[in-house]
Design an enzyme around this catalytic site. Structure first.
Site, PDB file in Angstrom:
ATOM      1  N   ASP A   1       5.396   7.108  -1.141  1.00 26.72           N
ATOM      2  CA  ASP A   1       5.308   7.133   0.321  1.00 26.72           C
ATOM      3  C   ASP A   1       5.481   8.578   0.777  1.00 26.72           C
ATOM      4  OD1 ASP A   1       5.063   4.426   0.202  1.00 26.72           O
ATOM      5  OD2 ASP A   1       6.988   3.966   1.149  1.00 26.72           O
TER       6      ASP A   1
ATOM      7  N   ASP B   1       1.975  -6.812   6.442  1.00 30.19           N
ATOM      8  CA  ASP B   1       3.400  -6.490   6.478  1.00 30.19           C
ATOM      9  C   ASP B   1       4.037  -7.372   7.544  1.00 30.19           C
ATOM     10  OD1 ASP B   1       2.739  -4.365   4.695  1.00 30.19           O
ATOM     11  OD2 ASP B   1       2.157  -3.152   6.421  1.00 30.19           O
TER      12      ASP B   1
END
Length: 239
Positions: free
Chosen positions: A8, A127
């Site tokens: 990330d 998500d």
């Protein structure tokens, strides 16, 4: 099972968040390319990259870093975060990205995602907070049920779905297997679990449930799992 290490990106560094909160960011590497090469040395075939800055901004913010990883590694890279139009998808495709992840753009315009999947290798990112799809870097939670959203892509050219239980992401308390399995059944697509992986025992649970793949993040960074061991035990089933 596709076992996919994750990087990330925040301000050019490799970080991990807890429950998607930017203020929780912990820096693990200031040189993401070196980290990517390390994953490759450990036996990784795939790499999951999220442009966190891009996810919140709605446009790519770490493209140069991603370009460097594409250029200097042999990993099959998937990228998400801030991808909202075909121009960005094509740009990543031209850089050598294997597949792009559409989250917010797919939720707002499923037809766009379906159309892009006809032309490019597209993964849908689902998500969820309490079963409802979140967008804009997880900052906003809507009313769309995750399983209903997944069902929209059944029978499409979408290559895979990555589903994340946000409440578990970065918490090291185990994957939400039931949630992942529901997404897999409703979509009938290749489904990748994400969020909460804690130890090697979770891979056994995924295998029993018949889940197609998993994202490996904080559990690796915090020394909870040995990727060499994981690839050795499960790697012969990678596709």
């Amino acid at each position: 099972m596709q076992i996919i290490p994750a990087i990330d990106l925040k301000e050019g560094c490799a970080v991990r968040l807890s429950q998607g909160l930017m203020e929780s960011a912990k820096v693990y590497a200031k040189n993401p390319l070196e980290l990517a090469k390390h994953f490759e040395e450990l036996g990784a075939e795939y790499l999951h990259i999220v442009d966190l800055d891009g996810a919140f901004a709605g446009e790519p913010k770490n493209r140069k870093v991603i370009e460097g990883i594409c250029k200097d590694s042999k990993l099959k890279i998937e990228v998400g975060g801030g991808i909202r139009n075909e121009e960005t998808i094509k740009c990543y495709h031209d850089l050598g990205v294997k597949r792009v992840i559409l989250g917010s753009a797919a939720l707002k315009n499923p037809e766009f995602a379906l159309k892009m999947a006809e032309k490019y290798a597209v993964v849908i990112g689902i998500d969820a907070k309490e079963g409802k799809v979140a967008t804009e870097g997880w900052a906003e939670s809507g009313s769309t049920l995750a399983w209903e959203f997944a069902e929209l892509f059944k029978g499409s050219k979408v290559e895979a779905i990555i589903c994340t239980d946000i409440a578990r992401d970065g918490m090291l308390n185990g994957l939400n297997i039931d949630f992942t399995k529901t997404i897999q059944e409703k979509s009938s697509l290749f489904t990748i679990a994400s969020g909460g992986l804690s130890n090697i025992g979770d891979f056994d649970k995924l295998e029993v449930a018949g889940i197609d793949g998993v994202i490996v993040g904080k559990a690796f960074y915090e020394g909870r799992i040995d990727l060499v061991e994981v690839f050795g035990k499960f790697g012969d089933r990678q596709t």
